[in-house]
Design a protein around this motif. Structure first.
Motif, mmCIF file in Angstrom:
data_model
loop_
_atom_site.group_PDB
_atom_site.id
_atom_site.type_symbol
_atom_site.label_atom_id
_atom_site.label_comp_id
_atom_site.label_asym_id
_atom_site.label_seq_id
_atom_site.Cartn_x
_atom_site.Cartn_y
_atom_site.Cartn_z
ATOM 1 N N GLU A 151 3.655 -10.597 7.118
ATOM 2 C CA GLU A 151 3.250 -11.694 6.253
ATOM 3 C C GLU A 151 2.517 -12.812 7.005
ATOM 4 O O GLU A 151 1.561 -13.389 6.498
ATOM 5 N N ARG A 152 2.934 -13.106 8.228
ATOM 6 C CA ARG A 152 2.265 -14.165 8.986
ATOM 7 C C ARG A 152 0.839 -13.754 9.336
ATOM 8 O O ARG A 152 -0.083 -14.560 9.284
ATOM 9 N N ARG A 153 0.644 -12.487 9.673
ATOM 10 C CA ARG A 153 -0.709 -12.031 9.992
ATOM 11 C C ARG A 153 -1.602 -12.054 8.753
ATOM 12 O O ARG A 153 -2.780 -12.393 8.832
ATOM 13 N N LYS A 154 -1.035 -11.664 7.628
ATOM 14 C CA LYS A 154 -1.813 -11.719 6.391
ATOM 15 C C LYS A 154 -2.244 -13.153 6.085
ATOM 16 O O LYS A 154 -3.364 -13.391 5.611
ATOM 17 N N LEU A 155 -1.369 -14.099 6.335
ATOM 18 C CA LEU A 155 -1.698 -15.501 6.125
ATOM 19 C C LEU A 155 -2.872 -15.917 7.002
ATOM 20 O O LEU A 155 -3.816 -16.582 6.537
ATOM 21 N N VAL A 156 -2.846 -15.521 8.260
ATOM 22 C CA VAL A 156 -3.943 -15.853 9.176
ATOM 23 C C VAL A 156 -5.243 -15.210 8.698
ATOM 24 O O VAL A 156 -6.305 -15.856 8.681
ATOM 25 N N VAL A 157 -5.177 -13.948 8.305
ATOM 26 C CA VAL A 157 -6.379 -13.248 7.851
ATOM 27 C C VAL A 157 -6.939 -13.910 6.594
ATOM 28 O O VAL A 157 -8.163 -14.079 6.449
ATOM 29 N N GLN A 158 -6.077 -14.313 5.673
ATOM 30 C CA GLN A 158 -6.550 -14.979 4.460
ATOM 31 C C GLN A 158 -7.255 -16.298 4.791
ATOM 32 O O GLN A 158 -8.317 -16.607 4.233
ATOM 33 N N MET B 280 -12.340 -18.591 -3.943
ATOM 34 C CA MET B 280 -12.224 -18.360 -2.506
ATOM 35 C C MET B 280 -10.879 -17.735 -2.163
ATOM 36 O O MET B 280 -10.796 -16.779 -1.383
ATOM 37 N N LEU B 281 -9.821 -18.278 -2.751
ATOM 38 C CA LEU B 281 -8.474 -17.758 -2.506
ATOM 39 C C LEU B 281 -8.373 -16.304 -2.951
ATOM 40 O O LEU B 281 -7.819 -15.454 -2.251
ATOM 41 N N SER B 282 -8.945 -16.011 -4.115
ATOM 42 C CA SER B 282 -8.854 -14.667 -4.648
ATOM 43 C C SER B 282 -9.661 -13.674 -3.812
ATOM 44 O O SER B 282 -9.188 -12.573 -3.504
ATOM 45 N N ALA B 283 -10.871 -14.047 -3.427
ATOM 46 C CA ALA B 283 -11.686 -13.157 -2.603
ATOM 47 C C ALA B 283 -11.042 -12.929 -1.237
ATOM 48 O O ALA B 283 -11.090 -11.817 -0.688
ATOM 49 N N ALA B 284 -10.417 -13.967 -0.688
ATOM 50 C CA ALA B 284 -9.722 -13.819 0.596
ATOM 51 C C ALA B 284 -8.562 -12.844 0.479
ATOM 52 O O ALA B 284 -8.251 -12.110 1.426
ATOM 53 N N SER B 285 -7.926 -12.811 -0.699
ATOM 54 C CA SER B 285 -6.825 -11.861 -0.891
ATOM 55 C C SER B 285 -7.333 -10.425 -0.876
ATOM 56 O O SER B 285 -6.624 -9.515 -0.438
ATOM 57 N N ASN B 286 -8.556 -10.198 -1.364
ATOM 58 C CA ASN B 286 -9.133 -8.850 -1.298
ATOM 59 C C ASN B 286 -9.305 -8.400 0.145
ATOM 60 O O ASN B 286 -9.019 -7.248 0.495
ATOM 61 N N ILE B 287 -9.778 -9.310 0.984
ATOM 62 C CA ILE B 287 -9.984 -8.970 2.392
ATOM 63 C C ILE B 287 -8.646 -8.734 3.091
ATOM 64 O O ILE B 287 -8.477 -7.778 3.842
ATOM 65 N N ALA B 288 -7.669 -9.607 2.816
ATOM 66 C CA ALA B 288 -6.390 -9.525 3.515
ATOM 67 C C ALA B 288 -5.552 -8.335 3.070
ATOM 68 O O ALA B 288 -4.942 -7.643 3.900
ATOM 69 N N TYR B 289 -5.502 -8.082 1.747
ATOM 70 C CA TYR B 289 -4.604 -7.050 1.235
ATOM 71 C C TYR B 289 -5.298 -5.700 1.025
ATOM 72 O O TYR B 289 -4.713 -4.653 1.298
ATOM 73 N N ASP B 290 -6.538 -5.725 0.512
ATOM 74 C CA ASP B 290 -7.200 -4.468 0.178
ATOM 75 C C ASP B 290 -7.885 -3.819 1.377
ATOM 76 O O ASP B 290 -8.113 -2.609 1.363
ATOM 77 N N LEU B 291 -8.224 -4.616 2.370
ATOM 78 C CA LEU B 291 -8.901 -4.068 3.541
ATOM 79 C C LEU B 291 -8.009 -4.140 4.779
ATOM 80 O O LEU B 291 -7.586 -3.121 5.315
ATOM 81 N N TYR B 292 -7.652 -5.361 5.212
ATOM 82 C CA TYR B 292 -6.884 -5.508 6.444
ATOM 83 C C TYR B 292 -5.490 -4.869 6.338
ATOM 84 O O TYR B 292 -5.145 -3.964 7.107
ATOM 85 N N ALA B 293 -4.684 -5.328 5.374
ATOM 86 C CA ALA B 293 -3.309 -4.836 5.287
ATOM 87 C C ALA B 293 -3.257 -3.356 4.921
ATOM 88 O O ALA B 293 -2.414 -2.609 5.430
ATOM 89 N N ARG B 294 -4.167 -2.926 4.047
ATOM 90 C CA ARG B 294 -4.126 -1.530 3.596
ATOM 91 C C ARG B 294 -4.396 -0.549 4.738
ATOM 92 O O ARG B 294 -3.829 0.535 4.798
ATOM 93 N N PHE B 295 -5.244 -0.960 5.688
ATOM 94 C CA PHE B 295 -5.626 -0.033 6.748
ATOM 95 C C PHE B 295 -4.932 -0.296 8.085
ATOM 96 O O PHE B 295 -5.141 0.419 9.047
ATOM 97 N N THR B 296 -4.095 -1.347 8.140
ATOM 98 C CA THR B 296 -3.291 -1.567 9.344
ATOM 99 C C THR B 296 -1.832 -1.198 9.121
ATOM 100 O O THR B 296 -1.056 -1.115 10.064
ATOM 101 N N GLY B 297 -1.453 -1.046 7.861
ATOM 102 C CA GLY B 297 -0.108 -0.564 7.539
ATOM 103 C C GLY B 297 0.979 -1.540 7.934
ATOM 104 O O GLY B 297 0.897 -2.754 7.700
ATOM 105 N N ASP B 298 2.031 -1.029 8.586
ATOM 106 C CA ASP B 298 3.209 -1.828 8.906
ATOM 107 C C ASP B 298 2.920 -2.958 9.884
ATOM 108 O O ASP B 298 3.686 -3.913 9.987
ATOM 109 N N ARG B 299 1.816 -2.865 10.609
ATOM 110 C CA ARG B 299 1.503 -3.927 11.578
ATOM 111 C C ARG B 299 1.094 -5.226 10.884
ATOM 112 O O ARG B 299 1.079 -6.279 11.505
ATOM 113 N N ALA B 300 0.746 -5.156 9.608
ATOM 114 C CA ALA B 300 0.274 -6.338 8.897
ATOM 115 C C ALA B 300 1.455 -7.079 8.283
ATOM 116 O O ALA B 300 1.756 -6.920 7.109
#
Length: 476
Positions: free
Chosen positions: A350-357, A328-348
């Motif tokens: 660390e706190r937002r990534k934590l929430v998304v995960q 679960m932790l690993s799959a959540a990292s794909n969503i947070a880093y490979d999708l959300y953070a990658r396509f939101t750029g500087d707006r993402a």
């Protein structure tokens, strides 16, 4: 149902929840990086334990036990042999993996092949890990239904809730430390139970003579190709398992990564050898039962003292909780880093990534529970999920580490060919009784090589960026 079993299971689950709550309140999580890597501060015993029990989940105690119960001890050892062989490859590559570490496998692939490959790989990884999470939920439901008045489905819900709480609360901090205590429980329970179960069988001679005739053969009645179809998925998954790469990235340094991998190698024998022996002993003592329940039934049907049976059942839940939380932790990292953070750029940040995960973990829990309802056994769900990942992702990851001539076109072709062949073979009903990996892996490898050689050589800077400049330098 025995009161002793219920008490031991309840104490174990409460202890795991207590650890999760401790890390939730400890203030150690300052952002998404800490959630995923535990501040790269895990001591070596905890690193070894979390790598080991992340790998040996319900696919070992239930799915792998089913295979050994059905096909015998030698075939069972071949089934599990992919684990130590895969670990040996990781051991050889541990320093390179640690040096090239990224948050996720798709992020590593982007450095070499670009954003398109990363996006496709993120989707394939999330789908595979969703299936592996579902297998943990289903396996845990089996165990809980043996120990409590709950049905298997109700037990699955309970396990899903506990696993989700552990993952959401402290990320890798809570996952790794619950793994450490679970590893002690698992290994202790398996080894203490072995002599007692073999005494119930009547000793080694009675054990061997009591096995079904086909179970005493090398392949257990399977063809060589069918047996290969069971060996390859575990081996391939381990070679590029995002969980393992993230654990190695969480090590304090490259030396710790190598020693932790070596510890996992040694520890693996203390798990899968007892599992094979116990499951095949169950075939002698309880012929005709559901193979998924082989070891669990030994614990619940009075073949060992109540306290030890409770430890085995709690250990089975430990397998499920530790592996489920890791996937679960690993799959959540794909969503947070490979999708959300990658396509939101500087707006993402660390706190937002934590929430998304954390939100992703909740979504994965719901989808994993739903997926588990559609597969009749843990072994079938396990083979499907292993193959989706192993046939599609593993060839591409290994090309990053060991073949500098691989190109973006080759990576895309391998991802598509491996995943599509796996899904198509499964939909077709696994013709010839062969697992999809037997056709999906060759399809992915051919696609990787042909498409790579048909296109221009990759940018040397991209190769060097992931530590590939010093590997296979003379390859065409």
């Amino acid at each position: 149902m025995q009161t002793t079993h219920l008490v031991i299971l309840a104490v174990y689950i409460l202890a795991m929840i207590g650890i999760a709550l401790y890390f939730m309140r400890s203030g150690r999580l300052r952002g998404g990086d800490d959630f995923l890597f535990a501040g790269r501060s895990l001591p070596r015993p905890v690193m070894i334990a979390t790598m080991l029990v992340t790998w040996v989940g319900s696919g070992t105690i239930i799915g792998g036990a089913n295979f050994a119960y059905t096909y015998g001890p030698t075939a069972g050892l071949v089934f599990f042999a992919g684990t130590p062989l895969g670990i040996l490859v990781l051991l050889l590559a541990a320093r390179r993996i640690r040096r090239a570490s990224r948050h996720t496998i798709p992020e590593l692939l982007e450095v070499r092949f670009g954003i398109g490959v990363r996006t496709v790989a993120a989707v394939v990884t999330a789908v595979a890990y969703l299936g592996l999470t579902a297998s943990q939920f289903v396996g845990g439901g089996y165990v809980v239904s043996l120990v409590t008045p709950l049905t298997a489905t109700q037990g699955t819900v309970l396990v899903a809730v506990v696993v989700t709480l552990l993952t959401v609360s402290g990320g890798l901090f809570s996952v790794a430390y619950t793994d450490f205590f679970s590893a002690i429980l698992i290994v202790l329970g398996l080894f203490v139970s072995l002599p007692l179960v073999f005494a119930a069988v009547g000793g080694p001679t009675a054990y061997w003579e009591g096995l079904p005739e086909q179970a005493t053969t090398f392949t257990g009645g399977l063809t060589a190709l069918q047996l290969l179809g069971y060996f390859l998925p575990l081996f391939l998954l381990l070679l590029a398992d995002q969980n393992m790469y993230q654990r190695l990235a969480a090590a304090r340094d490259e030396r710790e990564a190598r020693f932790s991998t070596l510890g996992m190698l040694v520890g693996s024998f203390f798990v899968f050898v007892p599992v094979v022996l116990l499951a095949t002993a169950a075939a002698v003592l309880m012929p005709g039962i559901n193979g998924d329940m082989a070891i669990l039934s030994l614990a619940s049907e009075g073949y060992m003292p109540a306290v030890l049976g409770g430890l085995i059942l709690a250990g089975a839940v430990a397998f499920v909780i530790t592996t489920g939380s890791s996937y679960m932790l690993s799959a959540a990292s794909n969503i947070a880093y490979d999708l959300y953070a990658r396509f939101t750029g500087d707006r993402a940040d660390e706190r937002r990534k934590l929430v998304v995960q954390r939100l992703s973990v909740l979504g994965i829990a719901v989808l994993g529970f739903a997926l588990g309802l559609f597969f009749p056994t843990v072994l079938e769900l396990q083979m499907y999920s292993y193959t989706v990942y192993g046939a599609a992702i593993t060839p591409v990851v290994l090309s990053v580490l060991f073949w500098r001539r691989a190109t973006t076109a080759g990576a895309v072709a391998a991802l598509v060919a491996g995943a599509a062949t796996t899904i198509g073979w499964q939909v077709a009903g696994t013709p010839g009784g062969l697992n999809a990996v037997v056709v999906a892996l060759p399809a992915a490898l051919v696609a990787l090589v042909v498409a790579s050689l048909a296109t221009g050589a990759p940018d040397p800077d991209r190769v060097a960026a992931v530590g590939g400049a010093d590997t296979a330098g003379t390859n065409p």
